[in-house]
Design a protein around this motif. Sequence first.
Motif, PDB file in Angstrom:
ATOM      1  N   ARG A 195       1.194  -0.991  -0.256  1.00 47.47           N
ATOM      2  CA  ARG A 195       0.268  -0.068   0.196  1.00 47.47           C
ATOM      3  C   ARG A 195       0.915   1.691   0.030  1.00 47.47           C
ATOM      4  O   ARG A 195       0.400   2.417  -0.955  1.00 47.47           O
ATOM      5  N   VAL A 196       1.660   1.348   0.324  1.00 43.12           N
ATOM      6  CA  VAL A 196       3.107   2.230   0.810  1.00 43.12           C
ATOM      7  C   VAL A 196       3.229   2.527  -0.566  1.00 43.12           C
ATOM      8  O   VAL A 196       3.599   3.997  -1.390  1.00 43.12           O
ATOM      9  N   PHE A 197       4.236   1.671  -1.779  1.00 44.29           N
ATOM     10  CA  PHE A 197       4.290   2.263  -2.662  1.00 44.29           C
ATOM     11  C   PHE A 197       3.019   2.232  -4.145  1.00 44.29           C
ATOM     12  O   PHE A 197       3.574   2.765  -4.694  1.00 44.29           O
ATOM     13  N   ALA A 198       2.284   1.710  -3.667  1.00 46.70           N
ATOM     14  CA  ALA A 198       1.412   2.883  -4.409  1.00 46.70           C
ATOM     15  C   ALA A 198       1.039   3.894  -4.431  1.00 46.70           C
ATOM     16  O   ALA A 198       0.398   4.259  -4.985  1.00 46.70           O
ATOM     17  N   THR A 199       0.936   4.189  -2.808  1.00 48.81           N
ATOM     18  CA  THR A 199       0.613   5.337  -2.420  1.00 48.81           C
ATOM     19  C   THR A 199       1.445   6.246  -3.296  1.00 48.81           C
ATOM     20  O   THR A 199       1.773   7.908  -4.087  1.00 48.81           O
ATOM     21  N   ALA A 200       2.515   5.735  -3.306  1.00 51.71           N
ATOM     22  CA  ALA A 200       3.977   6.591  -3.314  1.00 51.71           C
ATOM     23  C   ALA A 200       4.093   6.743  -4.612  1.00 51.71           C
ATOM     24  O   ALA A 200       4.833   7.808  -6.011  1.00 51.71           O
ATOM     25  N   ALA A 201       4.087   5.936  -5.645  1.00 51.43           N
ATOM     26  CA  ALA A 201       3.723   5.893  -7.271  1.00 51.43           C
ATOM     27  C   ALA A 201       2.293   6.339  -7.600  1.00 51.43           C
ATOM     28  O   ALA A 201       2.556   7.473  -8.731  1.00 51.43           O
ATOM     29  N   PRO A 214       7.918  -0.391 -12.622  1.00 48.94           N
ATOM     30  CA  PRO A 214       8.770  -1.477 -12.007  1.00 48.94           C
ATOM     31  C   PRO A 214       9.605  -0.231 -10.648  1.00 48.94           C
ATOM     32  O   PRO A 214       9.436  -0.643  -9.350  1.00 48.94           O
ATOM     33  N   ASP A 215      10.291   0.567 -11.126  1.00 49.61           N
ATOM     34  CA  ASP A 215      11.293   0.976 -10.034  1.00 49.61           C
ATOM     35  C   ASP A 215      11.309   2.762  -9.550  1.00 49.61           C
ATOM     36  O   ASP A 215      12.282   2.952  -8.930  1.00 49.61           O
ATOM     37  N   CYS A 216      10.548   2.942 -10.099  1.00 48.77           N
ATOM     38  CA  CYS A 216       9.902   4.613  -9.401  1.00 48.77           C
ATOM     39  C   CYS A 216      10.245   5.135  -8.161  1.00 48.77           C
ATOM     40  O   CYS A 216      11.003   5.385  -7.693  1.00 48.77           O
ATOM     41  N   VAL A 217       9.368   3.966  -7.423  1.00 46.27           N
ATOM     42  CA  VAL A 217       9.541   4.331  -6.372  1.00 46.27           C
ATOM     43  C   VAL A 217      11.276   3.280  -5.559  1.00 46.27           C
ATOM     44  O   VAL A 217      11.797   4.967  -4.552  1.00 46.27           O
ATOM     45  N   THR A 218      12.311   2.512  -5.574  1.00 43.89           N
ATOM     46  CA  THR A 218      12.659   2.329  -5.609  1.00 43.89           C
ATOM     47  C   THR A 218      14.265   3.239  -5.762  1.00 43.89           C
ATOM     48  O   THR A 218      15.268   3.786  -5.006  1.00 43.89           O
ATOM     49  N   GLU A 219      13.425   3.652  -6.315  1.00 38.50           N
ATOM     50  CA  GLU A 219      14.328   5.000  -7.034  1.00 38.50           C
ATOM     51  C   GLU A 219      14.861   5.862  -6.401  1.00 38.50           C
ATOM     52  O   GLU A 219      15.703   6.460  -6.234  1.00 38.50           O
ATOM     53  N   ARG A 220      13.355   6.999  -5.992  1.00 37.69           N
ATOM     54  CA  ARG A 220      13.433   7.786  -5.304  1.00 37.69           C
ATOM     55  C   ARG A 220      13.344   7.803  -3.527  1.00 37.69           C
ATOM     56  O   ARG A 220      14.458   8.678  -2.831  1.00 37.69           O
TER      57      ARG A 220
END
Length: 629
Positions: A58-64, A186-192
């Motif tokens: 859910r956190v990753f979905a919100t961030a993205a 797929p890497d947009c959040v981990t990159e941020r």
Amino acid sequence: MTDTHTLIESRPPSVAAIFLERVEATPDGEAYRYPVPAAAGQGPDDWRVLTWAAAAERVFATAAGLIALGVRPEERVALASNTRVEWILADLGVLCSGAATTTVYPSTNAEETAYILADSGSRVLIAEDAAQLAKARERRAELPELTHVVVIAEADARPAADDPEDWVLSLAELEKRGAAYLAEHPDCVTERIAALRADQLATLIYTSGTTGRPKGVRLPHDCWSYMARAIQGTGLVTKEDVQYLWLPLAHVFGKVLTAGQISVGHVIAVDGRVDKIIENLPVVRPTYMAAVPRIFEKVYNGVVAKAREGGGAKYKIFQWAAGVAREYAKVSQDNFRHTGNASVPFALAAQHKVADALVYAKLRDAFGGRLRAAVSGSAALAPEIGYFFSGAGIHILEGYGLTESSAASFVNPGASYRIGTVGKPLPGTEVRIAEDGEILLRGPGIMQGYHGLPEKTAEVLEPDGWFHTGDIGELSADGFLRITDRKKDLIKTSGGKYIAPAEVEGRIKAVCPFVSNVLVHGANRNFCTALIALDEPAILGWAKEHGLAGMEYAEVVAAERTRELIDSYVEQVNEGLQRWQRIRKFRLLPRDLDIEHGEVTPSLKIKRPVVERSFKDLLDEMYAGAREA
């Protein structure tokens, strides 16, 4: 096991990075418990569980989703909601997107909410429900930078006819968009997260000032990363703990608890409904919780009232047990301080055992039966109340910090805690006492400054990093800090004597179980007075037993018999005070102090100037005809 120094020195640049570590280490471990309220009359709430992996989804979905809305690193996303699991997940989503969270109390009115949103330059508002959405909608013309409002309550996410297109969406819709964006990137959040710097803005918390506009305190990612590791390093909380979190997350005290939990990996049961605390405790059965002193005072007042309702014999037993608890706590703490052994004389131990069976065990059961420790902060806890709970086996560890220091600068060590102090500094935090008694702090938890206010920042933050807290205190030889008062709250009488009102107020609360709030007044006067608000359930219970049954609160407070009751307690307090500290006159307030009238902050601290303005007529009445030196 990693030592505390290494744990802190090797900390990642952000809590977002610590969150990734936690999810990788214990994906199937329980992270959060939260209630789904039952329909009216349909039984108890249904408590659900989120694992770390499910929370991360859910956190990753919100961030993205925020990235998809065009939110860039360090841009602000405001959060206006009561304490609930979605608050924590949304805040983590903001941090993992590289943006910064602006916290807004849900009790803040539309005008001040708009000011905070505009001053912070918030691009997105995550609003709890229709009431929070309405505040932004009412002031939309003043908020040209606010491009979207995301509503947590899906049923309330209804656009109005004149809303800009796509201005309102639900949190579920934001997560849905985020999931779709993640599928393509797929890497947009981990990159941020990987790009986050320690000095990058993570949170803007607006202090609820007593005069003028609130100031935005700029806390970078490193503040929270440091706090997370320092809390873990204290050893006060372990991964086996279950923490009950109800404190407002818009306040720094509540927010820092979420950072520590991620680093330690324990469970948080989260529910911000204050009226549900008593009901939730035996359900959650926490091993650890944090609260403000007013909560412990209310529990204490409630216990006293219940004992009194049980009749004369039961009340006498309670009074005896309360005395034993205080003596037991004082003797055991004193012995531990001097010998390292908390033993007490045989006779006192025997009395304590009897009192435990009769009184203390029931009190511990009311807290769920498993409470190892509670942390109290935001204001001073009256020592006599602290000793009572300690002797009853409920250990309240006072701590100290400010919004500007990321909340947790000091905390009492576990077994060696010392009532009347706020403990020792967290590892990595420095402290010194200025010549005038002001407490100065330096360390990784200190803010960058006030948002857009360089002059105000320079007033409290020295170039070498020392922060002026505005609090007066004393350090013991072994490093325990005692707060005596706020520097600006010290009273100087017309006779030139200095008085710390908080000390006198604490004594009144400790002696009188009917007091809710009290304000001691006397600056530039030749004697001290007090404005006293009573605890409604406690005083109405007393009234029922003393011929005042059926009266409303205001009527009970106005009764001469009630005034005489409180006067007896004030006189008791006066006996232990210096002549110039004594309360010569007092007035009982027709209602309690509250957030709605702006007289207390959301963390229940009294705003003295506001209270003195609200009840100026009562203060003037007490000094009418008095000769002022």
